[in-house]
Design an enzyme around this catalytic site. Structure first.
Site, PDB file in Angstrom:
ATOM      1  N   ASP A  17       0.858  -1.178   0.000  1.00 28.66           N
ATOM      2  CA  ASP A  17       0.000   0.000   0.000  1.00 28.66           C
ATOM      3  C   ASP A  17       0.899   1.235   0.000  1.00 28.66           C
ATOM      4  O   ASP A  17       2.117   1.131   0.228  1.00 28.66           O
ATOM      5  CB  ASP A  17      -0.897  -0.046   1.241  1.00 28.66           C
ATOM      6  CG  ASP A  17      -1.784   1.167   1.358  1.00 28.66           C
ATOM      7  OD1 ASP A  17      -2.311   1.612   0.327  1.00 28.66           O
ATOM      8  OD2 ASP A  17      -1.955   1.674   2.477  1.00 28.66           O
ATOM      9  N   GLY A  68      -4.745   4.371  -4.272  1.00 26.75           N
ATOM     10  CA  GLY A  68      -5.942   5.011  -4.795  1.00 26.75           C
ATOM     11  C   GLY A  68      -5.666   6.360  -5.402  1.00 26.75           C
ATOM     12  O   GLY A  68      -6.603   7.059  -5.823  1.00 26.75           O
ATOM     13  N   ASP A  69      -4.399   6.767  -5.475  1.00 23.63           N
ATOM     14  CA  ASP A  69      -4.038   8.077  -6.009  1.00 23.63           C
ATOM     15  C   ASP A  69      -4.143   8.109  -7.532  1.00 23.63           C
ATOM     16  O   ASP A  69      -4.276   7.086  -8.196  1.00 23.63           O
ATOM     17  CB  ASP A  69      -2.610   8.430  -5.594  1.00 23.63           C
ATOM     18  CG  ASP A  69      -2.514   8.743  -4.117  1.00 23.63           C
ATOM     19  OD1 ASP A  69      -3.540   9.123  -3.536  1.00 23.63           O
ATOM     20  OD2 ASP A  69      -1.419   8.579  -3.558  1.00 23.63           O
ATOM     21  N   PHE A  77     -18.777   9.749   1.689  1.00 30.55           N
ATOM     22  CA  PHE A  77     -17.792   9.280   0.708  1.00 30.55           C
ATOM     23  C   PHE A  77     -17.811   7.752   0.638  1.00 30.55           C
ATOM     24  O   PHE A  77     -17.901   7.076   1.653  1.00 30.55           O
ATOM     25  CB  PHE A  77     -16.391   9.750   1.105  1.00 30.55           C
ATOM     26  CG  PHE A  77     -15.297   9.188   0.241  1.00 30.55           C
ATOM     27  CD1 PHE A  77     -14.921   9.819  -0.927  1.00 30.55           C
ATOM     28  CD2 PHE A  77     -14.645   8.013   0.599  1.00 30.55           C
ATOM     29  CE1 PHE A  77     -13.919   9.306  -1.725  1.00 30.55           C
ATOM     30  CE2 PHE A  77     -13.648   7.490  -0.192  1.00 30.55           C
ATOM     31  CZ  PHE A  77     -13.276   8.146  -1.353  1.00 30.55           C
ATOM     32  N   ARG A 120      -5.573   4.218  -8.533  1.00 28.81           N
ATOM     33  CA  ARG A 120      -7.037   4.262  -8.451  1.00 28.81           C
ATOM     34  C   ARG A 120      -7.601   2.871  -8.146  1.00 28.81           C
ATOM     35  O   ARG A 120      -8.562   2.424  -8.755  1.00 28.81           O
ATOM     36  CB  ARG A 120      -7.644   4.811  -9.735  1.00 28.81           C
ATOM     37  CG  ARG A 120      -7.325   6.262 -10.036  1.00 28.81           C
ATOM     38  CD  ARG A 120      -7.758   7.174  -8.933  1.00 28.81           C
ATOM     39  NE  ARG A 120      -7.732   8.584  -9.321  1.00 28.81           N
ATOM     40  CZ  ARG A 120      -7.786   9.593  -8.453  1.00 28.81           C
ATOM     41  NH1 ARG A 120      -7.853   9.333  -7.152  1.00 28.81           N
ATOM     42  NH2 ARG A 120      -7.775  10.834  -8.869  1.00 28.81           N
ATOM     43  N   ASP A 127      -1.118  -0.922   6.215  1.00 31.19           N
ATOM     44  CA  ASP A 127      -1.279  -0.384   7.569  1.00 31.19           C
ATOM     45  C   ASP A 127      -2.723  -0.187   7.982  1.00 31.19           C
ATOM     46  O   ASP A 127      -2.994   0.080   9.159  1.00 31.19           O
ATOM     47  CB  ASP A 127      -0.549   0.956   7.688  1.00 31.19           C
ATOM     48  CG  ASP A 127      -1.291   2.069   6.949  1.00 31.19           C
ATOM     49  OD1 ASP A 127      -1.697   1.854   5.795  1.00 31.19           O
ATOM     50  OD2 ASP A 127      -1.483   3.145   7.543  1.00 31.19           O
ATOM     51  N   ARG A 136      -1.324  14.859  -3.341  1.00 34.76           N
ATOM     52  CA  ARG A 136      -2.685  14.324  -3.406  1.00 34.76           C
ATOM     53  C   ARG A 136      -3.637  15.470  -3.735  1.00 34.76           C
ATOM     54  O   ARG A 136      -3.610  16.512  -3.080  1.00 34.76           O
ATOM     55  CB  ARG A 136      -3.073  13.692  -2.071  1.00 34.76           C
ATOM     56  CG  ARG A 136      -2.187  12.538  -1.666  1.00 34.76           C
ATOM     57  CD  ARG A 136      -2.340  12.200  -0.197  1.00 34.76           C
ATOM     58  NE  ARG A 136      -3.688  11.784   0.143  1.00 34.76           N
ATOM     59  CZ  ARG A 136      -4.089  10.514   0.211  1.00 34.76           C
ATOM     60  NH1 ARG A 136      -3.220   9.549  -0.057  1.00 34.76           N
ATOM     61  NH2 ARG A 136      -5.321  10.199   0.551  1.00 34.76           N
ATOM     62  N   ASN A 140      -8.369  -1.465   5.234  1.00 32.36           N
ATOM     63  CA  ASN A 140      -8.632  -1.810   3.834  1.00 32.36           C
ATOM     64  C   ASN A 140      -7.523  -2.649   3.222  1.00 32.36           C
ATOM     65  O   ASN A 140      -7.644  -3.111   2.089  1.00 32.36           O
ATOM     66  CB  ASN A 140      -8.824  -0.536   3.002  1.00 32.36           C
ATOM     67  CG  ASN A 140      -7.623   0.377   3.063  1.00 32.36           C
ATOM     68  OD1 ASN A 140      -6.771   0.246   3.937  1.00 32.36           O
ATOM     69  ND2 ASN A 140      -7.542   1.314   2.149  1.00 32.36           N
TER      70      ASN A 140
END
Length: 1161
Positions: free
Chosen positions: A375, A643-644, A506, A733, A809, A562, A812
């Site tokens: 991650d 997810g960036d 969200f 993403r 960490d 970000r 998810n």
């Protein structure tokens, strides 16, 4: 299906007896079933079943060549050790359960608070919690000490919107393991107008094992209770945490799998030997034995007489498989885990968090890791978000090195009250779930803005929200209070109030959140939104130009920041009323609530006016680039899942040394929205990969979540080839579920070893130094896009000989961690979920380097030696028994005394090798400086059929030496057979002491005591036994030790047995040294290493690339972003000149025959 939970109403509630109680039982056994259940578990293993059969056969006096105690003794001892360990672990679980079950908790019953034990909580009880209490079961929150009805659990705020009631019913679904979702309703008695149905979500729930923080008290209704019944055949645990925990699948290491295969090969070899000797024994009996006057065989044999000699040899050869190997490996693996726990260099000094090994059985797999899935946020970065720069209405504020909050142009716009800037700051301040708390103690997070906010401390669910609210406060838009649904802000000198009407939360699918608020001054209803650019910009109004915002997003992401887009629009009263009715209806449904809410939200979030873009920095953790650089030099490939945005992920990858800047590196893009587009892109990238496969190119690819989903579903074979051809993969993403899917891409070996030829070589030729192996069969094991694809995934053939490690960490990341061969969790800002679910937990990412290179490599080396030595010492004594049978009429007679055999297996040969857990072939500093030597572990160089054949040949050679010398020295002197057996046993013990000494690289006092002290203990024990007249060895050892010929015989055995071994070792060390030998020599001499030539990789279909290794490791990092994306198959680049002192040269590249050897599904 749903359940009705009646609140605090014992008369009306039918739940008593229907739902499980709250008693926790993690115990595996009870006092009554411990013995039978433990024995059943131990005898479920093939090896234990085998030894039990041997022990039972030895009870047949007609066939047993030795006393049954020689097998029953070690068997009972080993079972007792294993049972004692299980009993101790289970007793500790019992004490933990007892403490949890008997903990006193408050419940509200008939208007009064009462004390009961946690195990007595029933569904429907009102549970009263105080600050810092642990939540005993899953509760629906109905009241707190906070005026806003809020409470804080660990670091997350859970919103309890309803007032305290004493009667009612909760409609909730049957228990499930989704800890992020609850679709329920609360109906009050009697029904109230406009409030007869209150929708409940996970925000209204506090889960078991959480802790109440910063809240004086809270009250909740027990809806799911926990009962961990591992002693039963079924599991009755209805809490979400308990159901999501499940029963972890046992993990089999690559080394354990190899040991099982070698054990099978030895078993086949044993059967062949038994059959051959059994036939020879029966032939000799019928031809020669009956001619001897002293052999009294009956003329008419019973029908089973033909089986006596083969069964006798089966019992005699049963020690070929070491009975103590399982318990020895369990003991040393427990010590490996303790070494990780005790390593003070892996303690995070900032948080005082030590490393911890939860799984004690897979430490050696750490040394064979070849793929790491990681991650980004919180794992590679600090997860400390800092607002840096922004773009408002086309104006850019701040710069790469600066801070937008200090930009004079922005400060002037704020002072003048620019409408666009005010709206932008308003969205930053209130489009979130942050709670302002007034406190006399200002936390470190609030120190920077304390002049603006006073004594206000912000409590946020995410670091992004916290960073935006703090940035808004520094820019004079201060969120001062939240009273119920009223938000109070202070902008410059004026006070502003907004009423929160609805919150559109969200989700990973929507990738945005919105709030509907009413301006208390003019009554206008506003929709404020923030989210990812692909979620906000397509929702912009038709007349607005978004090109400038796209450019800002691209520019900021190239800086590794970000980005979030902010937008708003004004709503009409009737539009809001109509939408609000649909929203409340969607919130109240118990079926597909999440999908219906998303559909309703989509109806409101359109025609937005985009206000601007924020850019937040998440700094890398200390030591991350160096750690990744070192591990990549060790031949480990990386997959980064984030997810960036794509450019943000690429820049982070460059900063972390995942990929090299051009011209050394090449990054290929896979994109597309349809199956055809993704297929064409994947084909184009594969073509480029194949054309550059012969070049020393650091090739990586980047793929987004949408394309990844299509590739996993429709192009699994091509995607697997791509994963093998590339050194690095960047998946941007990516959703949490896709992380688990990629984590399930577990590369498993499918190795077809010709054990038939292996066994034949063991029987007919000792000169064989390696075993013929068939080529590796490549297939792919890819993950699912949905749960329905699990069956398809299981049917896909297992993939190549790679081991995967996943590190994360947050909660998810748990599924990804559990799916990988090795799971590592970081104890970070997102809590302990990942650390608790992982096999290993560390405080910082940089400790991964030491975990793999030091602990993993040492564990692999030590286990390889221990396992092969265990077979060596068993084969040695067995071969002597076989040789003795040729001079004893092939009758299956044992040369050794039963007591000696029992002590040999349990004591004489086990203690010296157990201290091998302290052995280090190289110092830790050398291992960290030269990580390329991990290749020997990754390739299985120390434990494979070839190395095992070497130990097999050594045992056979030593058996010949001991037997021939013992027989010629004593058998023709008319000595007793017990004397010859004791001489041979003494030779075995002396040889094994020197073998352990020769194979030990670093000595400590404990190792000397174990090796030589064990040798002294051998004589002391035998002197004591020989003093007992009934032992069958009376005075033998006293007579032998008094004879000079005995000591000369021992000296001759050691010289003849160890001389050739030493000569071969000297030849290899001097003329054909390995890279490890060269480093060992450099350590002893203290000189520099200039060049050590090439490493010869193990033959593989896909051969691994090993980077150059030098004494000094220069790190060429280019902090400036370079556009690496290339999708042209004609792009050909190469590395520059190598370092002047190459340790390992680049190996041959990927085989071009991959596609031909890859099996079709």
């Amino acid at each position: 299906m749903k359940r009705l939970v009646y609140i605090n109403d014992d008369e009306l509630s039918p739940t008593h007896g229907l739902y499980c109680d709250n008693r926790i039982s993690n115990r595996k056994y009870t006092l009554f079933n411990f013995l039978p259940k433990n024995l059943m578990e131990q005898f479920s293993r093939f090896m234990n079943q085998y030894f039990l059969l041997i022990a039972c056969l030895q009870l047949w006096s007609l066939i047993t060549p030795v006393n049954p105690a020689s097998t029953w003794g070690p068997l009972i001892f080993i079972f007792a050790v294993s049972a004692t360990k299980e009993a101790w672990d289970d007793y500790n679980r019992y004490l933990s359960d007892k403490k949890a079950n008997e903990k006193q908790v408050w419940i509200v019953r008939k208007g009064t608070k009462q004390h009961i034990q946690a195990q007595d909580i029933c569904v429907g009880n009102l549970v009263w919690l105080r600050e810092n209490d642990e939540v005993p079961c899953d509760l629906v929150l109905i009241g707190t000490s906070d005026p806003q009805g809020l409470c804080y659990v660990e670091t997350a705020a859970l919103d309890g919107e309803i007032d305290l009631k004493t009667r009612g019913v909760i409609e909730c679904p049957n228990p499930d393991k989704d800890i992020l979702r609850l679709d329920a309703n609360l109906r009050l008695f009697p029904p109230f107008i406009d409030n007869d149905v209150c929708p409940l979500t996970i925000k209204n729930t506090i889960l078991q094992s959480c802790y109440l923080r910063n809240t004086e008290w809270a009250c909740g209704v027990a809806v799911y209770t926990g009962n961990f019944l591992l002693i039963e055949m079924h599991e009755c645990n209805e809490t979400k945490l308990g159901m999501s925990r499940g029963i972890p699948e046992p993990k089999l290491t690559a080394m354990d799998a190899m040991i099982d295969k070698l054990t099978g090969a030895i078993f086949v070899f044993q059967i062949v030997v038994v059959i051959v000797l059994g036939i020879a024994g029966n032939v000799w009996k019928d031809t020669e034995a009956r001619k001897q006057w002293y052999v009294l065989y009956p003329d008419n044999d019973p029908w089973y007489e033909l089986l006596v000699i083969p069964l006798r040899f089966e019992l005699l050869c049963s020690i070929m498989i070491p009975i103590s190997i399982k318990v020895s490996l369990d003991l040393v693996k427990s010590l490996y885990a303790k070494f990780i726990d005790w390593d003070r260099e892996m303690i995070d000094l900032e948080t005082d968090t030590p490393s911890h090994a939860t799984n004690t059985a897979i430490s050696e797999d750490l040394g064979q890791v070849e793929y790491i899935l990681t991650d980004k946020t919180g794992t590679l970065t600090e997860n400390k978000m800092v607002f840096r720069i922004c773009c408002i209405s086309g104006n850019f504020y701040g710069n790469e090195a600066g801070d937008a909050s200090k930009d004079k142009r922005l400060l002037n716009a704020i002072s003048s009250g620019s409408p666009d800037v005010v709206r932008f700051l308003t969205v930053m301040a209130i489009c979130n779930t942050v709670i302002p708390v007034r406190s006399n103690i200002i936390s470190s997070l609030a120190l920077s803005v304390c002049s603006k906010t006073g004594a206000i401390v912000y409590k946020a669910q995410s670091q992004d929200e916290d960073a935006l609210v703090h940035a808004a406060a520094k820019l004079n838009m201060v969120l001062t209070n939240k009273n119920g649904n009223i938000l109070e802000l202070r902008f410059n000198t004026s006070a502003i109030q907004y009423e929160v009407l609805e919150i559109l939360e969200f989700t990973s699918d929507r990738k945005r959140m919105s709030v509907v608020v009413r301006d208390c001054q003019d009554g206008k209803i506003l929709l404020l939104s923030k989210g990812a650019d692909e979620a906000i910009l397509p929702c912009a109004s038709a007349g607005q130009q978004t090109r400038i915002f796209n450019e800002a997003v691209e520019q900021y992401s190239q800086l590794g920041l970000r980005t979030l887009c902010l937008a708003w629009r004004e709503l009409k009263e009737d539009e809001y009323e109509g939408w609000s009715f649909m929203f409340r209806e969607a919130n109240s449904t118990l079926v597909d609530r999440e999908w219906r809410i998303a559909e309703v939200c989509q109806r409101l979030e359109h025609d937005l006016e985009v206000l601007g873009v924020t850019a937040i920095e998440d700094r890398l953790q200390d030591g991350v680039p160096e750690t990744i650089y070192t591990l990549r030099k060790a031949g480990i490939n990386f997959w980064m899942l984030t997810g960036d945005k794509q450019n943000t992920a690429i820049q982070i990858a460059l900063s972390c040394n995942f990929i090299s800047p051009e011209p050394k590196g090449q990054l290929l893009l896979i994109d597309g929205k349809t199956e055809e587009e993704v297929g064409r892109s994947l084909e184009r990238v594969l073509l480029t990969m194949r054309t550059t496969a012969s070049e020393p190119k650091d090739v990586a690819f980047v793929i987004d979540g949408w394309a990844l989903e299509i590739a996993l579903k429709h192009y699994w074979k091509a995607f697997t080839e791509l994963a093998i051809l590339s050194r690095t993969a960047i998946c941007c993403r990516v959703t949490p579920s896709q992380k688990a899917q990629v984590g399930a891409l577990r590369f498993r070996p499918v190795i077809h070893i010709s054990y038939f030829w292996f066994v034949c070589a063991l029987v007919f030729s000792v000169a064989m130094l390696s075993v013929n192996t068939m080529h590796y069969v490549i297939s792919s094991l890819l993950s699912l896009v949905s749960r329905q694809n699990i069956i398809v995934l299981v049917q896909i053939l297992k993939s190549c000989d790679y081991r995967t490690l996943a590190i994360g960490d947050g909660g998810n990341d748990v599924r990804m961690i559990q799916q990988a061969d090795i799971g590592v969790g970081i104890s970070g800002r997102e809590g302990q979920q990942a650390a608790r679910a992982a096999d290993y937990s560390i405080g910082r990412f940089r400790f991964l380097r030491r975990l793999i290179l030091v602990h993993g490599r040492y564990s692999y080396n030590r286990t390889a030696f221990l396992s092969q030595y265990s077979f060596y010492k068993s084969l040695l004594i067995c071969f002597i028994q076989i040789f003795f049978s040729f001079i004893s009429g092939v009758s299956g007679t044992s040369l050794f005394n039963s007591v000696s055999l029992m002590a040999y297996n349990v004591f004489y040969t086990s203690i010296p090798v157990l201290v091998s857990v302290l052995d280090k072939d190289l110092s830790e500093e050398t291992v960290m400086q030269h990580p390329q030597i991990l290749f020997y572990c990754q390739a299985g160089r120390l434990l494979n059929p070839s190395t095992f054949a070497g130990w097999f040949g050594r045992s056979l050679f030593h058996a010949v030496v001991v037997f021939v010398i013992s027989i010629h020295a004593y058998a023709f002197e008319k000595s007793e057979m017990e004397e010859v057996g004791m001489v041979a046993l003494s030779g075995c013990i002396w040889l094994q002491a020197f073998v352990v000494t020769l194979e030990t690289n670093s000595f400590t006092i404990l190792q000397h005591l174990a090796i030589w002290g064990n040798l002294i203990a051998f004589y002391v024990i035998n002197w004591i036994v020989c003093a007992i007249p009934s032992s069958g060895m009376y005075t033998i050892m006293f007579r032998l030790c008094g004879q000079p010929s005995y000591w000369l015989t021992i000296l001759l055995m050691v010289a003849a047995g160890m001389g050739p071994i030493l000569a071969i070792k000297y030849f290899r060390y001097t003329y054909r040294p390995s890279k490890i030998n060269t480093l060992q020599q450099a350590e002893r001499l203290g000189g520099p290493i200039l060049s050590l030539g090439n490493i010869e990789p193990q033959q593989r279909l896909i051969e691994k690339e090993v980077a150059p290794l030098s004494i000094t490791q220069p790190k060429n990092r280019n902090p400036v972003y370079e556009p690496l994306l290339s999708d042209s198959p004609n792009t050909r680049r190469s590395f520059g000149q190598g370092t002047p002192f190459d340790f390992f040269q680049s190996q041959s590249r990927l085989s071009s025959s991959y596609s031909r050897n890859c099996k079709d599904n």
